[in-house]
Write a protein that holds these residues in place. Structure first.
Motif, PDB file in Angstrom:
ATOM      1  N   UNK A 136       6.423   0.917  -3.091  1.00  0.00           N
ATOM      2  CA  UNK A 136       7.409   1.341  -1.910  1.00  0.00           C
ATOM      3  C   UNK A 136       7.655   0.332  -0.698  1.00  0.00           C
ATOM      4  N   UNK A 137       6.060  -0.037  -0.436  1.00  0.00           N
ATOM      5  CA  UNK A 137       5.914  -0.813   0.500  1.00  0.00           C
ATOM      6  C   UNK A 137       6.589  -2.240   0.197  1.00  0.00           C
ATOM      7  N   UNK A 138       6.416  -2.722  -0.856  1.00  0.00           N
ATOM      8  CA  UNK A 138       6.485  -3.993  -1.319  1.00  0.00           C
ATOM      9  C   UNK A 138       8.142  -4.016  -1.460  1.00  0.00           C
ATOM     10  N   UNK A 139       8.832  -3.207  -1.923  1.00  0.00           N
ATOM     11  CA  UNK A 139      10.128  -3.013  -1.937  1.00  0.00           C
ATOM     12  C   UNK A 139      10.726  -2.867  -0.490  1.00  0.00           C
ATOM     13  N   UNK A 140      10.271  -2.125   0.466  1.00  0.00           N
ATOM     14  CA  UNK A 140      10.665  -2.080   1.780  1.00  0.00           C
ATOM     15  C   UNK A 140      10.461  -3.402   2.341  1.00  0.00           C
ATOM     16  N   UNK A 141       9.576  -3.989   2.231  1.00  0.00           N
ATOM     17  CA  UNK A 141       9.254  -5.404   3.177  1.00  0.00           C
ATOM     18  C   UNK A 141      10.435  -6.310   2.539  1.00  0.00           C
TER      19      UNK A 141
END
Length: 152
Positions: free
Chosen positions: A79-84
């Protein structure tokens, strides 16, 4: 398999004892009490090995929790990678719309204990640093650490 053997053995022994006690009862007036007592002994004799066998079949909850934790960490990371990635694209598009065509954005984020995603730091590489800084400060606010560096 051992549990089933124990249940069958207990059933046979209790049946023999029930027949023996029925033959030895002093008179007919004790029929109800003897049936109740023998039924209780019979049930206890059968259920005891089954309960011991059921203890062996208990699931290992700790292993399932670790798997769940590993999945949760993997999901949070994804989720963090996609949000970044999405935020970087969004900010680059926003910069282009505001006249900074060569902006390259790098975003750093983290997830808090209560599962909120927060932007830690934004770094922009572009030729027009002043415009990029003004546009992103107005868009992101003062809480976000913003560095704008000039590219060659």
């Amino acid at each position: 398999m051992d549990t089933m053997r124990a249940v069958v053995l207990a059933t046979c022994v209790i049946s023999l004892l029930t027949g023996l006690l029925d033959a030895l009862k002093p008179s007919a007036k004790f029929d109800r009490q003897m049936r109740l007592l023998l039924s209780a002994v019979f049930l206890i004799g059968i259920l005891t090995p089954l309960c011991k066998g059921a203890v062996a079949l208990e699931p290992q909850w700790n292993e399932e929790i670790s798997v769940s934790d590993a999945v949760s960490v993997a999901v949070d990371t994804e989720v963090i990678e996609q949000t970044i990635q999405n935020t970087e694209k969004l900010l680059e598009t926003y910069l282009q719309e505001n006249g900074v065509t060569d902006g390259n954005v790098v975003v750093e984020m983290h997830m808090t204990q209560d599962s909120r995603i927060e932007i830690e730091h934004v770094t922009v590489y572009c030729a027009d640093t002043e415009t990029a800084k003004e546009v992103l400060k107005a868009y992101l606010g003062e809480e976000v650490n913003l560095d704008v560096e000039k590219t060659a």
